[in-house]
Write an enzyme that holds these catalytic residues in place. Structure first.
Site, short mmCIF file in Angstrom:
data_model
loop_
_atom_site.label_atom_id
_atom_site.label_comp_id
_atom_site.label_asym_id
_atom_site.label_seq_id
_atom_site.Cartn_x
_atom_site.Cartn_y
_atom_site.Cartn_z
N ASP A 24 0.86 -1.18 0.00
CA ASP A 24 0.00 0.00 0.00
C ASP A 24 0.90 1.24 0.00
O ASP A 24 1.86 1.30 -0.76
CB ASP A 24 -0.95 -0.06 1.21
CG ASP A 24 -2.13 0.90 1.10
OD1 ASP A 24 -3.16 0.51 0.55
OD2 ASP A 24 -1.99 2.05 1.56
N TYR A 83 -2.76 10.82 1.75
CA TYR A 83 -3.36 10.90 0.42
C TYR A 83 -3.28 12.32 -0.12
O TYR A 83 -2.89 12.54 -1.27
CB TYR A 83 -4.82 10.43 0.48
CG TYR A 83 -4.99 8.96 0.72
CD1 TYR A 83 -5.23 8.08 -0.32
CD2 TYR A 83 -4.92 8.43 2.01
CE1 TYR A 83 -5.39 6.72 -0.10
CE2 TYR A 83 -5.07 7.08 2.25
CZ TYR A 83 -5.30 6.23 1.18
OH TYR A 83 -5.45 4.88 1.41
N HIS A 98 -5.18 -7.89 0.19
CA HIS A 98 -4.39 -6.67 0.31
C HIS A 98 -3.51 -6.64 1.54
O HIS A 98 -2.46 -5.99 1.54
CB HIS A 98 -5.34 -5.46 0.33
CG HIS A 98 -4.66 -4.15 0.28
ND1 HIS A 98 -3.87 -3.76 -0.78
CD2 HIS A 98 -4.62 -3.10 1.16
CE1 HIS A 98 -3.40 -2.54 -0.57
NE2 HIS A 98 -3.82 -2.13 0.61
#
Length: 415
Positions: free
Chosen positions: A206, A339, A393
């Site tokens: 990630d 982000y 994930h």
């Protein structure tokens, strides 16, 4: 479910007990290195009981999982959080590991450091992403410190370092305009100057893959092997793959399809957190059930559908532990700022790292993105690629044995 306003979390985070005596040697002075103990008062139960629920079962399509977490799933998780989950027990287990904090570039960096008893152990730093945390790697730490053999028969063991990204858990929030390259620089300082390793290996998934790749690309004297379970590059579409004459096996076609489905129907959170982190962050900050819905949905939908059955350890209890950490450390806003501060953190154009160090890659069937070997080899010196039929994930939770086995292959190429 319509939720009433919840009281703040000011009473949740209590003082951290620490001493100034380091557990391991050698450590470098000048970084205010301290041992660290997790000591969070678990007051979520009181807040959860003050939530007033309204019957909305006949209002919208809350049973449709394609619309996100279902009302039934959320109610079940909340009920387990209230009745079965024991933070004090989890906290005690986590404190069995050796935790530390250090000050690097005015940031407080929290990390676990578990050393092998093998004199030639390879230093290895494991980098998590969102909505993960250092908890993501807890199931693999002890095994990695033990001596084992690679597929070629070479002995391998690791000194394992698991930091919390800046703004996550017990690491302080970074300043504005902080990028994954900045985090990589700080983590290189942690490994080389605080912990005293002249060379080390890196893993990332990630956002942690962005940190790992930056270390791989920019610190090639100290980073001598890298393993990724994700890549900081946008996955290619089927049309782009065809244009590059990259053909896929049936398994890879399934993984590519899953990735494209996520891109079209599962990435809304990404754009919200990239463009309006304050809006979603403030909405969730003092709302534990809101965080449970927002984070829990990702753990459920990004994992193997067989989650909770061997080899997966991703049970509801693991989800509640991860959400509890976010709630109790009040880190939901600071965590999603990664982000906003890295709008181009996942690049559209592929480029090769400036290093000859080996690159290893693990694909997992139900991950939210997919990169075939032909793409991965364009970003580094790819020497090992493994595609696993089980997992998603969160590899350290979804399929710990596979991640452990693949990380041990670093030993085959370590010099």
């Amino acid at each position: 479910m319509i939720l009433s306003t919840l009281i703040g979390l000011s009473a949740l985070l209590e003082a951290v007990s620490a001493s100034t005596v380091p557990r391991f040697e050698p450590y470098r002075s000048g970084f205010n290195l301290q041992t660290f103990k997790i000591d969070l008062a678990h007051d979520v139960h009181r807040m959860l009981r003050q939530v007033n629920e309204t019957d909305v079962s006949n209002t919208f399509h809350f049973a449709d999982s394609s619309a996100g977490i279902t009302l039934e799933q959320l109610q079940s998780l909340r009920s387990q959080w209230l009745s079965d989950f024991d933070w004090n027990k989890e906290q005690a287990a986590l404190n069995e590991f050796h935790h530390f904090t250090a000050e690097v570039e005015k940031l407080t960096v929290h990390f676990i450091h578990e050393k092998s008893n093998r004199p030639n152990a390879i230093p290895l730093i494991l980098n998590h992403g969102w909505p993960g945390s250092f908890l993501e790697f807890v199931p693999v730490i002890n095994n990695l410190t033990q001596m084992a053999k690679t597929s070629t028969g070479q002995e391998v063991a690791f000194d394992v370092v698991v930091p919390s990204l800046p703004g996550y858990a017990f690491s302080s929030a970074p300043p504005l305009n902080w990028t994954v390259d900045d985090t990589a620089r700080v983590f290189n300082t942690l490994m080389t100057k605080v912990l005293g390793y002249s060379k080390y290996a890196v893993h990332g998934t990630d956002w942690g893959s962005g940190v790992a790749y930056s270390l791989y690309d920019n610190f090639n004297a100290s980073v001598r092997a890298t393993h990724l379970a994700f890549a900081p590059f946008h996955p290619a579409t089927p049309e782009q793959l065809a244009a590059q004459n990259i053909s896929l096996s049936p398994t890879e076609q399934f993984e590519e399809s899953e990735a494209m489905n996520w891109n079209s129907a599962g990435s809304g959170y990404f754009y919200e957190q990239t463009t309006k982190p304050n809006t979603i962050g403030l909405a969730l900050y003092d709302n534990p059930v809101g965080q449970l819905a927002w984070i829990g949905e990702k753990f459920q939908n990004w994992s193997d559908p067989r989650a909770g059955t061997g080899p997966s350890v991703l049970t509801n209890n693991e989800i509640l532990k991860g959400v509890s950490l976010y709630v109790l450390t009040k880190s939901i806003i600071s965590s999603i700022y990664i982000y906003w501060q890295n709008p181009n953190g996942f690049k559209s154009s592929y480029s090769k790292a400036h290093t000859d160090a080996p690159l290893l890659f693990s694909a997992f069937k139900y991950n939210i993105a997919f990169w075939p070997p032909a793409l991965v080899q364009t970003i580094g010196n790819l020497v090992y690629y493994q595609n696993h039929d089980f997992g998603g994930h969160f590899a350290g939770l979804d399929n710990p044995p596979a991640l452990i086995s693949d990380l041990r292959e670093i030993g085959t190429y370590w010099k």
